[in-house]
Design an enzyme around this catalytic site. Structure first.
Site, PDB file in Angstrom:
ATOM      1  N   HIS A   1      49.273  -5.227  65.448  1.00 17.01           N
ATOM      2  CA  HIS A   1      48.906  -6.428  66.190  1.00 17.01           C
ATOM      3  C   HIS A   1      48.359  -7.514  65.257  1.00 17.01           C
ATOM      4  O   HIS A   1      47.862  -7.239  64.153  1.00 17.01           O
ATOM      5  CB  HIS A   1      47.890  -6.104  67.278  1.00 17.01           C
TER       6      HIS A   1
ATOM      7  N   GLU B   1      44.282   2.683  69.650  1.00 18.68           N
ATOM      8  CA  GLU B   1      43.631   2.817  68.354  1.00 18.68           C
ATOM      9  C   GLU B   1      42.682   4.009  68.353  1.00 18.68           C
ATOM     10  O   GLU B   1      42.284   4.520  69.405  1.00 18.68           O
ATOM     11  CB  GLU B   1      42.883   1.516  68.026  1.00 18.68           C
TER      12      GLU B   1
END
Length: 215
Positions: free
Chosen positions: A21, A90
């Protein structure tokens, strides 16, 4: 006498594209950003669009993304329409969520790293590197199956994708500590004959400008 060793299956011809990202306020400051759902910065959106230009014209047999907005927005700006999976979340940093590595080391009094020493529970339980690798393994199995039909794109986060790359390469997950991955970068993995291999790593406009950050 014929060998008793079976012929290896034909490796898939598709490539595995990893898209980290774009920049967030916490990735810029070096704060560990696990499950905190924060948006991209303006620069992070620019990085996501630039990553999309690198992928322009490429068709994917499968696209997967983390459910967190920084990954979903990156996928959108890059022109991808992903399926959402929690397996690309994550690393859960537990009590170290929102802290920088210098802050954690200051508390502990030694040269802590997440790959070497792990995290304690906090508002969330935290994860070991092996638990992150178990999630990554599920993604890799799906990806490799789809690579028989074409390329696969995974949109996610720095530490999780570094562990995932280690799993794909059939290496110990702590190898991820040596695979730096910048915000907005694109990496490409593939098979070279029967062996998983790196074709491109950490490619993108931010690589020369900013150091790697934790999440």
């Amino acid at each position: 006498m014929s060998s008793s060793v079976p012929n290896p299956p034909s490796p898939p011809t598709g490539r595995l594209v990893l898209l980290r990202h774009g920049e967030t306020a916490w990735s810029l400051s070096g704060q560990h950003t696990g499950r905190t759902d924060i948006p991209l910065t303006t620069h992070g959106e620019e990085l996501a669009r630039a990553a999309g230009q690198l992928l322009e014209g490429r068709e994917f047999a499968l696209v997967l993304s983390s459910p967190l907005q920084r990954a979903r927005r990156t996928a959108e700006l890059a022109g991808l329409e992903p399926e959402i999976t929690d397996d690309l979340l994550e690393w859960d940093y537990g009590a170290y969520e929102g802290l920088t590595t210098p802050e954690i080391r200051g508390q502990l009094g030694y040269d802590w790293t997440v790959f070497e020493h792990g995290v304690p529970a906090g508002d969330t339980p935290g994860e070991t590197v092996e638990e992150v690798a178990a999630r990554a393994s599920r993604v890799v199995r799906r990806a490799v199956a789809a690579m028989a039909h074409g390329d696969v794109a995974l949109v996610g986060h720095g530490h999780c994708l570094r562990v995932l790359a280690s799993v794909f390469l059939r290496r110990e997950p702590r190898l991820g500590a040596q695979l730096l991955l910048d915000a907005g970068s694109v990496s490409v993995l593939q098979y070279e004959r029967e062996k998983p291999a790196i074709r491109v790593w950490n490619h993108g406009p931010a690589v020369a400008a900013r150091p790697s950050d934790p999440a």
